[in-house]
Scaffold this active site. Structure first.
Site, mmCIF file in Angstrom:
data_model
loop_
_atom_site.group_PDB
_atom_site.id
_atom_site.type_symbol
_atom_site.label_atom_id
_atom_site.label_comp_id
_atom_site.label_asym_id
_atom_site.label_seq_id
_atom_site.Cartn_x
_atom_site.Cartn_y
_atom_site.Cartn_z
ATOM 1 N N ASN A 139 1.079 -1.205 0.002
ATOM 2 C CA ASN A 139 -0.011 -0.034 0.582
ATOM 3 C C ASN A 139 0.970 1.199 -0.015
ATOM 4 O O ASN A 139 1.477 1.401 0.666
ATOM 5 C CB ASN A 139 -0.679 -0.424 1.316
ATOM 6 C CG ASN A 139 -1.910 1.080 2.007
ATOM 7 O OD1 ASN A 139 -1.775 2.131 0.509
ATOM 8 N ND2 ASN A 139 -2.266 1.472 3.254
ATOM 9 N N LYS A 146 0.391 3.974 -0.173
ATOM 10 C CA LYS A 146 -0.105 5.425 0.259
ATOM 11 C C LYS A 146 0.108 6.811 -0.788
ATOM 12 O O LYS A 146 0.080 6.359 -1.750
ATOM 13 C CB LYS A 146 0.030 5.556 1.866
ATOM 14 C CG LYS A 146 -0.160 4.232 2.244
ATOM 15 C CD LYS A 146 -0.299 4.856 3.954
ATOM 16 C CE LYS A 146 -0.818 3.127 5.019
ATOM 17 N NZ LYS A 146 -0.489 3.423 5.925
ATOM 18 N N HIS A 205 -9.487 0.875 5.231
ATOM 19 C CA HIS A 205 -8.626 1.503 5.321
ATOM 20 C C HIS A 205 -8.618 1.687 6.272
ATOM 21 O O HIS A 205 -9.725 2.893 6.601
ATOM 22 C CB HIS A 205 -7.072 1.591 4.789
ATOM 23 C CG HIS A 205 -5.663 1.783 5.016
ATOM 24 N ND1 HIS A 205 -5.205 2.524 5.852
ATOM 25 C CD2 HIS A 205 -4.935 0.996 5.202
ATOM 26 C CE1 HIS A 205 -4.325 2.044 6.163
ATOM 27 N NE2 HIS A 205 -4.149 1.044 5.935
ATOM 28 N N GLU A 255 -6.977 4.782 7.525
ATOM 29 C CA GLU A 255 -6.615 5.856 7.687
ATOM 30 C C GLU A 255 -7.706 6.824 7.066
ATOM 31 O O GLU A 255 -8.178 7.680 7.397
ATOM 32 C CB GLU A 255 -5.416 6.134 6.903
ATOM 33 C CG GLU A 255 -4.240 6.166 7.522
ATOM 34 C CD GLU A 255 -2.885 5.086 7.149
ATOM 35 O OE1 GLU A 255 -2.612 5.501 5.549
ATOM 36 O OE2 GLU A 255 -2.298 4.854 7.324
ATOM 37 N N GLU A 287 -5.428 -5.410 10.389
ATOM 38 C CA GLU A 287 -4.248 -4.234 10.995
ATOM 39 C C GLU A 287 -4.792 -3.492 12.150
ATOM 40 O O GLU A 287 -5.695 -2.862 12.216
ATOM 41 C CB GLU A 287 -4.995 -3.208 9.404
ATOM 42 C CG GLU A 287 -4.299 -4.105 8.641
ATOM 43 C CD GLU A 287 -3.979 -2.740 7.764
ATOM 44 O OE1 GLU A 287 -2.522 -2.883 7.326
ATOM 45 O OE2 GLU A 287 -4.633 -1.573 7.656
ATOM 46 N N GLY A 289 1.933 1.939 11.127
ATOM 47 C CA GLY A 289 2.885 3.198 10.813
ATOM 48 C C GLY A 289 3.983 3.464 12.266
ATOM 49 O O GLY A 289 4.255 4.412 12.495
ATOM 50 N N SER A 323 2.881 -2.566 10.537
ATOM 51 C CA SER A 323 4.722 -2.348 10.840
ATOM 52 C C SER A 323 5.271 -3.825 10.283
ATOM 53 O O SER A 323 6.101 -4.114 11.157
ATOM 54 C CB SER A 323 4.737 -2.675 12.161
ATOM 55 O OG SER A 323 4.137 -1.243 13.033
#
Ligand code: PGA
Length: 252
Positions: free
Chosen positions: A8, A10, A96, A98, A168, A174, A214
């Site tokens: 991904n 991003k 996701h 985010e 996730e 992150g 991660s």
């Protein structure tokens, strides 16, 4: 079952020259690598899809990072599943964390996107996972249960093998923390259990459940291999082709 390793990218690769550099390095790193048991999927920003396709077609698969639920029309700024499909994607990441956090996506809009992407022939990569606070207050299982149940509303059993679910944990994305192999395995078993309440087991078993958050060469064994996951969703390390392909080789 083949493992699936998803990058991904991003909102990165900010210019044509950055993109070309990335593609050059990625192609170079792929040379001579045997990935017989792993499928690599790259999800670049949509603006780069055509160029990625030109350079890496037949070597890797492609996915969008998001999509809208309508097929076409007056929806400024949106990209439809059919557009992704027509521009060479087989996959699309949906829900996701985010997107849930910054774009107010919720279980209902995520479900609409999943149904639309399946209708257009895409494989949704559905992200589920708990926040740090939810983990602290012992709500992990409850959150995953709700997210999975809502995500699969209206999905037919025959489509399950096209779907990938990515566990996730939001606190892991992150950061440099990952759950224990046991915790990840428990999440996988829970997801399968929830789905087995609505679908025949033989379909549930065909679905790939992967881990994201991660993932790196340092963490991949514990995060994805020891926990028995069928793949990985990788953020930061997918920006470093050498590391990303090393992780894929280790899993495949
Ligand atoms: P990360 O991101 O690998 O940088 O933690 C994972 C993701 O956002 O899918």
């Amino acid at each position: 079952m083949k493992k699936i390793i998803i990058g991904n990218l991003k909102m990165n690769l900010l210019s044509p020259s950055e993109r070309e550099q990335y593609l050059k390095t990625f192609s170079k790193e792929l040379v001579g690598k045997k990935l017989a048991n792993a499928e690599i999927v790259l999800c670049p920003p949509a603006i780069h899809l055509e160029n990625f396709e030109k350079v890496l077609r037949k070597k890797v698969s492609f996915g969008g990072q998001n999509c809208f639920w309508e097929e076409k029309g007056s929806y400024t700024g949106e990209i439809s599943p059919l557009m992704l499909k027509n521009f060479g994607c087989e996959y699309v990441i949906i829900g996701h964390s985010e997107r849930r956090k910054y774009f107010e996506e919720n279980d209902q809009s995520i479900n609409q996107k999943i149904l639309a992407s399946l209708k257009s022939g895409l494989s949704p990569i559905i992200c589920v996972g708990e926040t740090k606070e939810e983990r602290r207050s012992g709500e992990t299982m409850r959150v995953i249960t709700r997210q999975v149940k809502e995500a699969f509303l209206g999905v037919t059993a025959g489509k399950l093998e096209k779907i990938v679910v990515a566990y996730e944990p939001i606190w892991s994305v992150g950061s440099d923390s990952i759950p224990t192999a046991n915790e990840t395995m428990e999440a996988k078993v829970l997801i399968q259990k929830i789905l087995s309440q609505s679908f025949p087991k033989k379909y549930v078993e065909k679905m790939r459940i992967i881990y994201g958050g991660s993932v790196s060469m340092k963490t991949v064994k514990l995060a994805c291999v020891d926990s028995g996951m069928e793949g990985a969703l990788i953020g930061r390390e997918s920006l470093v082709p050498r590391e990303f392909i090393k992780i894929a080789s280790l899993m495949g």
